[in-house]
Design an enzyme around this catalytic site. Structure first.
Site: not given
Ligand code: FAD
Length: 833
Positions: A508
């Site tokens: 989220e």
């Molecule tokens: C256990 C689990 C359950 C989940 N359940 C769902 C689900 O039901 N449905 C769904 O659609 N998604 C789900 N997600 C996805 C979740 O919403 C994403 O993991 C999350 O949005 C972050 O994306 P990412 O993991 O690709 O990280 P990335 O986007 O690669 O981010 C990596 C890091 O970079 C930081 N970052 C990225 N962009 C910026 C910026 N512009 N400025 C500052 N910091 C930044 C982030 O804060 C993070 O620390 C789930 C994830 C997990 C791990």
């Protein structure tokens, strides 16, 4: 002397005008009057009347300029119009997705904090925590029963999945339809009730909480309830409420994580065959990952970007993000594989599809809602982010405090309960503060959402602040437990939360993104009283209307900036003594005063930062992150004061409120100082320092003695400890590790007197406390302990031995049974594919 009085009156007048946000004509009149008095015989006597001279001429020219600018038509033509043109030129175009995020939700108390003059009545008008009889009965009944049924170790380790009995119980009792209205077969519970129920389950098992949380947060249920067609509502909502459908929601993909709006998942609008008829729909290809509940889902809410190259829908080519409901068994949907998020066992996995035909009637809300997906998601998130994760983070901080304080009293080293050692008092005091603050903010925010608010900025604050505080509490709890917390097993009550913590931090809106990009940037635009109006004016296609709106907003903005500059300086020079305090703030007046002063400082720094950095704010994340922290501290402290009042100001809680207030104000000061000291423009940095710290830094962290008092309150059973840990599940079953801990804790406190007698006897050498001797029996024989005392001490020793025991296993027992031979090779191969 007359000169001095004149100078003082002038300065006081300037402060008054600025702080009251006087209009331009007010300044004009005041300056003219000052010049008249300065040059008149009234003040200086006939002989001393001053000649106009150089400064007099400058003064009168300024009056003339201000007088001209007070006339709207002249101001617009000479000052505002060129500025409007320049701002329009440099302002980046707000994209549709950015606009949707900005428009989503409502402003809440955050706007008061941004104003620099918070209206405490608005805070007090938020209703205290209230539950209906039915909601309370559900908490006392099915929720407690669910918590009792849950065996975390079986779920997390033995099965690595939630057992069918728990799924059945959850479905049968309507847990999956708490947010679905009664009209559609759901429980129709308020966000406050949902938050308390989710928290109680989370305090028992993060995995089971996830099962209940996901269908009750952003996903098919909420989207259909809010945007679905009547047919979708009638068909799906009763089925979702009864658990006949298990929903999941697929947004994230490999290339679209935090930046979900840039997804590559696409649907091409076309005609196709559905149930024997040719209908309009789209052929979608997608790759989603991390989707919670996906492996067991029967209904997938899927977000894809729709493209209509043949203009079949008559709305152009790029239709935008669209959310559709797809049965998981629909041909072409590949679903069922699992990710393993940390040590958690809740179902989570990828979903794929290639050229899958989806009829347009499956779009949530039907054809008219094509392209509205992002707006729908942002609107739901604005409220939802205040409920799901903050509930479990507050419950986590509270149950960690309950268990850790008990353990810190039961576990002894150096002949002393470890919680009584100063080194451990520090983390325990932090845990108390986090539990109090998280629960205060959870309760107040859930009440705001329950009365219909969708506070987008506050929900971002709640998401990242409550989960960060729970993470700190977890680390403190682990430190306090030493090896007992590290070694996993059925009696370890910390590991489930420890392993699941990164999930709460990531989902989220990952915390770093939420802190450094979303909270302040969105807050500045939404909660600032004038900025959004100025931006909207610049986006207006009608030039004249835009200019008029910009003029109104700009004039207000100037008065606002002056008011904050003088207001912040005034309150800093007077140590916040004149800060506004609401009625009947007995015992909390000082914190209201300091909050008011801090809000003024925040409003000034935030406003100047936005004005100077403009569009560059997005990339200055170290500045915006710290400003987000500063705003968060103001919001959280406001919630603390509100909670204290709603709870009836219990006498002992005042220490905890003081602890939270002092530390919160100190963290606020550090966050603001970080922004000021690192501000990229040197003159602006100097100005900010002069206004915010004219007499140096003012707040200090809470003194050690306060932490000592607060820790003393939780190391004994009683109302303070119970209030600090309200709404979490407390087991009374000695067969349950936490129930055993509660019992050992109560007995250990009851045996304190006898224990002291025994310790003295051991220290003086009257009895020996080593394996092979019966030291309690020996002390009783010597008359040091009475029979009752000896019995109680034996009971405490036996309970303590069980509480501090660590699980151990035969090597064959610890082989994970979800691993089958060849599994690893297959997993690596599928990842490579
Ligand atoms: C256990 C689990 C359950 C989940 N359940 C769902 C689900 O039901 N449905 C769904 O659609 N998604 C789900 N997600 C996805 C979740 O919403 C994403 O993991 C999350 O949005 C972050 O994306 P990412 O993991 O690709 O990280 P990335 O986007 O690669 O981010 C990596 C890091 O970079 C930081 N970052 C990225 N962009 C910026 C910026 N512009 N400025 C500052 N910091 C930044 C982030 O804060 C993070 O620390 C789930 C994830 C997990 C791990």
């Amino acid at each position: 002397m007359a000169e001095l009085v004149f100078l003082i009156v002038c300065v006081a007048g300037a402060f008054l005008l600025a702080m009251r946000r006087a209009p331009l004509w007010g300044w004009t009149v005041a300056l003219a009057a000052t010049l008249v008095v300065w040059q008149s015989e009234l003040l200086w006597g006939e002989a001393g009347a001053l000649e106009p001279g150089f400064f007099g001429v400058i003064g009168w020219l300024l009056v003339a300029a201000l007088a001209l600018l007070s006339v709207p038509a002249i101001r617009r033509a000479t000052l505002v119009a060129p500025l409007f043109k320049t701002v329009k030129g440099i302002l980046p175009k707000v994209s549709a997705t950015e606009q949707a995020a900005l428009d989503a939700g409502t402003m809440g108390f955050d706007a008061e904090l941004f104003s620099g003059t918070p209206d405490w009545d608005k805070l007090r008008a938020v209703p205290p925590i209230t539950l209906t009889t039915e909601e309370q009965a559900f908490i006392d009944g099915p929720t407690n029963e669910l918590c009792r049924l849950v065996n975390d170790w079986t779920i997390r380790f033995n099965n690595r999945e939630v057992p069918a009995e728990i799924w059945d119980f959850v479905k049968r009792n309507g847990f999956l339809g708490m947010l679905i209205s009664k009209e559609h077969g759901g429980l129709g519970f308020s966000p406050q009730a949902q938050s308390i129920i989710l928290g109680r389950i989370a305090s028992r098992s993060p995995d089971v909480c996830t099962l209940v949380m996901v269908p009750n947060s952003l996903g098919p249920g909420e989207l259909i309830e809010k945007y679905g067609t009547p047919e979708q509502k009638d068909h799906y909502l009763p089925r979702l409420a009864q658990g006949l459908e298990v929903p999941c929601f697929g947004l994230t993909g490999p290339t679209s994580g935090s930046d979900a709006a840039t997804m590559r998942d696409v649907g091409y609008v076309t005609k196709g065959w559905h149930e024997g008829q040719e209908v309009i729909g789209f052929r979608a290809s997608w790759e989603k990952r991390y989707i919670t509940l996906a492996p067991q889902a029967t209904l997938v809410g899927l977000a894809v970007r729709l493209i209509d190259t043949q203009n079949l829908l008559g709305r152009g080519e790029d239709l935008g993000i669209t959310v559709a409901l797809i049965p998981a068994n629909h041909p072409g949907v590949e679903i069922g594989r699992r990710h393993l998020p940390g040590g958690s066992a809740f179902p989570n996995g990828p979903i794929w599809g290639r050229d899958v035909f989806i009829p347009i009637e499956w779009v949530i809300g039907g054809e008219k809602m094509v392209g509205q997906g992002w707006r729908m998601l942002m609107e739901c998130l604005a409220a939802g982010r205040s409920i799901s994760l903050p509930s479990s983070a507050a419950a986590g901080a509270k149950s960690l405090l309950r268990n850790t304080s008990a353990y810190a009293r039961v576990r002894k080293q150096f002949d002393l309960p470890i919680g009584k050692m100063e080194g451990l008092e520090e983390p325990l005091a932090r845990m108390i503060e986090n539990a109090y603050v998280n629960e205060a903010a959870r309760g107040v925010t859930a009440s705001m959402v329950s009365r219909g608010e969708k506070p987008s900025v506050i929900s971002a604050i709640m998401k990242y602040q409550t989960t960060e505080r729970m993470r700190r509490s977890l680390n403190d709890a682990m430190d306090l437990h030493g090896g007992r917390g590290v070694c996993d097993g059925p009696t370890n009550y910390l590991q489930a939360a420890y392993q699941a913590m990164p999930v709460a931090i990531t989902v989220e809106g990952a915390n770093i993104l939420t802190r450094s990009l979303i909270t302040f940037a969105q807050g500045a635009l939404r909660s600032h009283p004038y900025l959004y109006k100025e931006v909207q004016a610049c986006q207006d296609i009608d030039e004249e209307r835009g200019l008029a709106a910009f003029d109104r907003a700009f004039s207000g903005h100037m008065a606002f900036t002056m008011s904050n500059l003088f207001g912040a300086l005034f309150h800093n020079l007077t140590f916040g003594y004149f800060g506004h305090v609401p009625e009947k703030a007995y015992g909390t007046a000082e914190w209201y005063r300091q909050l008011w002063r801090s809000s003024r400082n925040f409003a000034f720094v935030a406003d100047v930062s936005v004005a100077v950095l403009g569009g560059g704010l997005k990339t200055r994340q170290k500045v915006t992150g710290r400003l987000a922290d500063a705003l968060s501290e103001l919001y959280l402290l406001s919630c603390v004061l509100k909670r204290y009042e709603d709870d009836g100001k219990p006498a002992n809680d005042r220490h905890i409120v003081e602890l939270a207030a002092r530390n919160g104000l100190f963290r606020f000061q550090e966050a603001l100082r970080g922004s000021v000291d690192n501000f990229p423009s040197t003159p602006v940095r100097w100005l900010m320092r002069a206004v915010v710290y004219p007499l140096g830094l003012h707040y200090k962290p809470a003194p050690d003695r306060l932490g000592h008092i607060c820790v003393g309150l939780v190391l004994t059973p009683g109302e303070v400890r119970d209030r600090l840990t309200r709404y979490v599940y407390v087991s009374q079953d000695p067969k349950d590790p936490t129930g055993l801990l509660e019992l050992a804790f109560t007995k250990a406190v009851a045996a304190e007197g006898a224990e002291k007698k025994l310790d003295r006897a051991v220290r003086s050498g009257q009895v020996r406390r080593v394996h092979g001797t019966d030291w309690i029996g020996d002390a009783a024989k010597l008359g040091i302990l009475s029979d009752d005392e000896a019995r109680l001490l034996r009971e405490v020793e036996s309970l303590t031995a069980r509480v501090i025991a660590v699980d151990h296993f035969d090597p064959a027992e610890v082989r994970p049974n979800y691993m089958t031979p060849g599994h690893n090779a297959r997993a690596m191969q599928s990842a490579a594919e």
